[in-house]
Design a protein around this motif. Sequence first.
Motif, PDB file in Angstrom:
ATOM      1  N   SER A   1       6.332   0.457  -9.275  1.00 17.36           N
ATOM      2  CA  SER A   1       5.946   1.272  -8.801  1.00 17.36           C
ATOM      3  C   SER A   1       4.836   2.122  -9.532  1.00 17.36           C
ATOM      4  CB  SER A   1       6.940   2.510  -8.091  1.00 17.36           C
ATOM      5  OG  SER A   1       7.543   3.245  -9.283  1.00 17.36           O
ATOM      6  N   ASP A   2       5.125   2.473 -10.849  1.00 18.19           N
ATOM      7  CA  ASP A   2       3.954   3.386 -11.553  1.00 18.19           C
ATOM      8  C   ASP A   2       3.417   2.184 -12.527  1.00 18.19           C
ATOM      9  OD1 ASP A   2       4.660   5.389 -10.271  1.00 18.19           O
ATOM     10  OD2 ASP A   2       6.466   5.644 -11.671  1.00 18.19           O
ATOM     11  N   ASP A   3       3.378   0.973 -12.039  1.00 14.43           N
ATOM     12  CA  ASP A   3       2.711  -0.070 -13.256  1.00 14.43           C
ATOM     13  C   ASP A   3       1.582  -0.737 -12.520  1.00 14.43           C
ATOM     14  OD1 ASP A   3       2.247  -1.669 -15.303  1.00 14.43           O
ATOM     15  OD2 ASP A   3       4.301  -2.205 -15.631  1.00 14.43           O
TER      16      ASP A   3
ATOM     17  N   ARG B   1       4.323  -2.341  -4.215  1.00 13.05           N
ATOM     18  CA  ARG B   1       4.250  -2.387  -5.589  1.00 13.05           C
ATOM     19  C   ARG B   1       5.512  -2.080  -6.347  1.00 13.05           C
ATOM     20  NH1 ARG B   1      -0.263  -1.358  -3.121  1.00 13.05           N
ATOM     21  NH2 ARG B   1      -2.086  -1.352  -4.170  1.00 13.05           N
ATOM     22  N   GLU B   2       6.354  -1.408  -5.541  1.00 12.32           N
ATOM     23  CA  GLU B   2       7.717  -1.149  -6.220  1.00 12.32           C
ATOM     24  C   GLU B   2       8.347  -2.461  -6.439  1.00 12.32           C
ATOM     25  OE1 GLU B   2      11.318   2.064  -6.090  1.00 12.32           O
ATOM     26  OE2 GLU B   2       9.654   2.306  -4.674  1.00 12.32           O
TER      27      GLU B   2
ATOM     28  N   ARG C   1       1.388   6.698   8.538  1.00 11.45           N
ATOM     29  CA  ARG C   1       2.567   7.016   7.428  1.00 11.45           C
ATOM     30  C   ARG C   1       3.159   5.618   6.929  1.00 11.45           C
ATOM     31  NH1 ARG C   1       3.071  11.908  10.329  1.00 11.45           N
ATOM     32  NH2 ARG C   1       4.808  10.844  11.445  1.00 11.45           N
ATOM     33  N   ILE C   2       3.476   5.002   8.040  1.00 13.26           N
ATOM     34  CA  ILE C   2       4.373   3.735   7.812  1.00 13.26           C
ATOM     35  C   ILE C   2       3.753   2.748   7.204  1.00 13.26           C
ATOM     36  CG2 ILE C   2       5.371   1.563   8.740  1.00 13.26           C
ATOM     37  CD1 ILE C   2       6.443   3.620  11.151  1.00 13.26           C
ATOM     38  N   ILE C   3       2.266   2.643   7.407  1.00 10.52           N
ATOM     39  CA  ILE C   3       1.359   1.765   6.639  1.00 10.52           C
ATOM     40  C   ILE C   3       1.091   2.134   5.237  1.00 10.52           C
ATOM     41  CG2 ILE C   3      -0.976   0.822   6.349  1.00 10.52           C
ATOM     42  CD1 ILE C   3      -1.001   0.773   9.369  1.00 10.52           C
ATOM     43  N   GLU C   4       1.216   3.505   5.064  1.00 10.46           N
ATOM     44  CA  GLU C   4       1.011   3.952   3.513  1.00 10.46           C
ATOM     45  C   GLU C   4       2.081   3.663   2.834  1.00 10.46           C
ATOM     46  OE1 GLU C   4      -0.908   7.676   3.480  1.00 10.46           O
ATOM     47  OE2 GLU C   4      -2.588   7.156   4.574  1.00 10.46           O
ATOM     48  N   LYS C   5       3.341   3.907   3.476  1.00  9.03           N
ATOM     49  CA  LYS C   5       4.726   3.702   2.758  1.00  9.03           C
ATOM     50  C   LYS C   5       4.839   2.251   2.463  1.00  9.03           C
ATOM     51  CE  LYS C   5       9.029   4.607   1.354  1.00  9.03           C
ATOM     52  NZ  LYS C   5       9.114   5.515   0.045  1.00  9.03           N
ATOM     53  N   LEU C   6       4.251   1.400   3.275  1.00 10.34           N
ATOM     54  CA  LEU C   6       4.343  -0.162   2.945  1.00 10.34           C
ATOM     55  C   LEU C   6       3.449  -0.508   1.515  1.00 10.34           C
ATOM     56  CD1 LEU C   6       4.817  -3.061   3.609  1.00 10.34           C
ATOM     57  CD2 LEU C   6       2.860  -2.868   4.954  1.00 10.34           C
ATOM     58  N   TRP C   7       2.264   0.090   1.359  1.00 12.01           N
ATOM     59  CA  TRP C   7       1.621   0.148   0.108  1.00 12.01           C
ATOM     60  C   TRP C   7       2.382   0.176  -1.003  1.00 12.01           C
ATOM     61  CZ3 TRP C   7      -3.098   3.721   1.870  1.00 12.01           C
ATOM     62  CH2 TRP C   7      -3.800   3.093   2.972  1.00 12.01           C
ATOM     63  N   GLU C   8       3.054   1.427  -1.101  1.00 17.04           N
ATOM     64  CA  GLU C   8       3.804   1.934  -2.097  1.00 17.04           C
ATOM     65  C   GLU C   8       4.960   0.843  -2.036  1.00 17.04           C
ATOM     66  OE1 GLU C   8       2.963   4.178  -3.912  1.00 17.04           O
ATOM     67  OE2 GLU C   8       1.739   5.110  -3.302  1.00 17.04           O
ATOM     68  N   GLU C   9       5.807   0.654  -1.193  1.00 18.63           N
ATOM     69  CA  GLU C   9       6.807  -0.471  -1.351  1.00 18.63           C
ATOM     70  C   GLU C   9       6.762  -1.610  -1.836  1.00 18.63           C
ATOM     71  OE1 GLU C   9       8.865  -0.263   2.628  1.00 18.63           O
ATOM     72  OE2 GLU C   9       9.781   1.669   2.230  1.00 18.63           O
TER      73      GLU C   9
END
Length: 343
Positions: free
Chosen positions: A23-25, A17-18, A7-15
Amino acid sequence: MKSGGGRIIEKLWEEVRELSLGSDDTRINRLDSPPTPLQFLRDYVSQNKPCIISNAISHWPALSRWPHLPYLSRSLSTSLVSLHLTPNGRADSIVPLPDHNKDDDLSSSLCFASAHQNDCFRTEYSGLAADCDPDVPWATEALGCSPDAVNLWIGNHLSETSFHKDHYENLYAVVSGEKHFLLLPPTDVHRMYIRPYPAAQYSYSHETGEFSLEVEQPTRFVPWSSVDPFPSPETREAEMDKFPLYFRGPKPFQCTIKAGEVLYLPSMWFHHVRQSPGDDGCCTIAVNYWYDMQFDIKCAYFNFLQSIPYGSLPPETRPEGSPSQTDVSEMSEQEPDEQNGDQ
């Protein structure tokens, strides 16, 4: 159920980008003119953030000369240059061995490479050097060094480069046609499914007009991404099931670099490249400048993240004699003429 680490690694992917691009671009920042050295270093290199720059090479004679093939022929008439022939335009792809049918068996697939990235523009293609700048001045000042290598890329609509990364700050200038990039930040390393594959090359027979695959002897394993981002409609569902972290994770950043534009591709970013000719039908031509990257704390962060066995290849599925995870990491840091790169 995902582990806490997953979960931490997947959160890192999003962070990432943001913080970097929104985050949505999935679009890359565009600059209407070249940045100052300070702006480039502060806003892009230090942040490991790509951008596209317009009007940075508009003064190059290459833009008006190179789309005309007779000019290229005259300029290189006395030069000995290397040509890399493939049956499908994919000079660094993973392909199945003819004698195997198992898609999930590493020993049944090959990663072959035949693209020179050994400063060929300043050696083999030096007859064209006067048509371009020897470096990118604002990047040279910002990075405090001259390019380690300058490479020329010529291809057609079939040319395609699979996902990979380079240990260089890359300034990629398109002279003719268009280059289509898919980009993923270094933090997405687990989504690339990097695995060791035996290295091979295509051999072309002038007598038969046919290609054959020749595995390097002794066997040399190359760490390479297993993901094809554009599978055929027939294999798409199967590919999505095999590589869910890529296909069901955040979308890659997409950008098209047109003639006269420059892409800054930060070190360690994964990129997949396709291309199309310009309106005049000429082949796609580009020049890229490789500047040495700083092996600083960002590199230490990446090596640590890469060492976490999340979504990576289980040790028991490696072919006999293939490198360990440590060996794979070491093998990825190669000299320019040993790496696989953009067509």
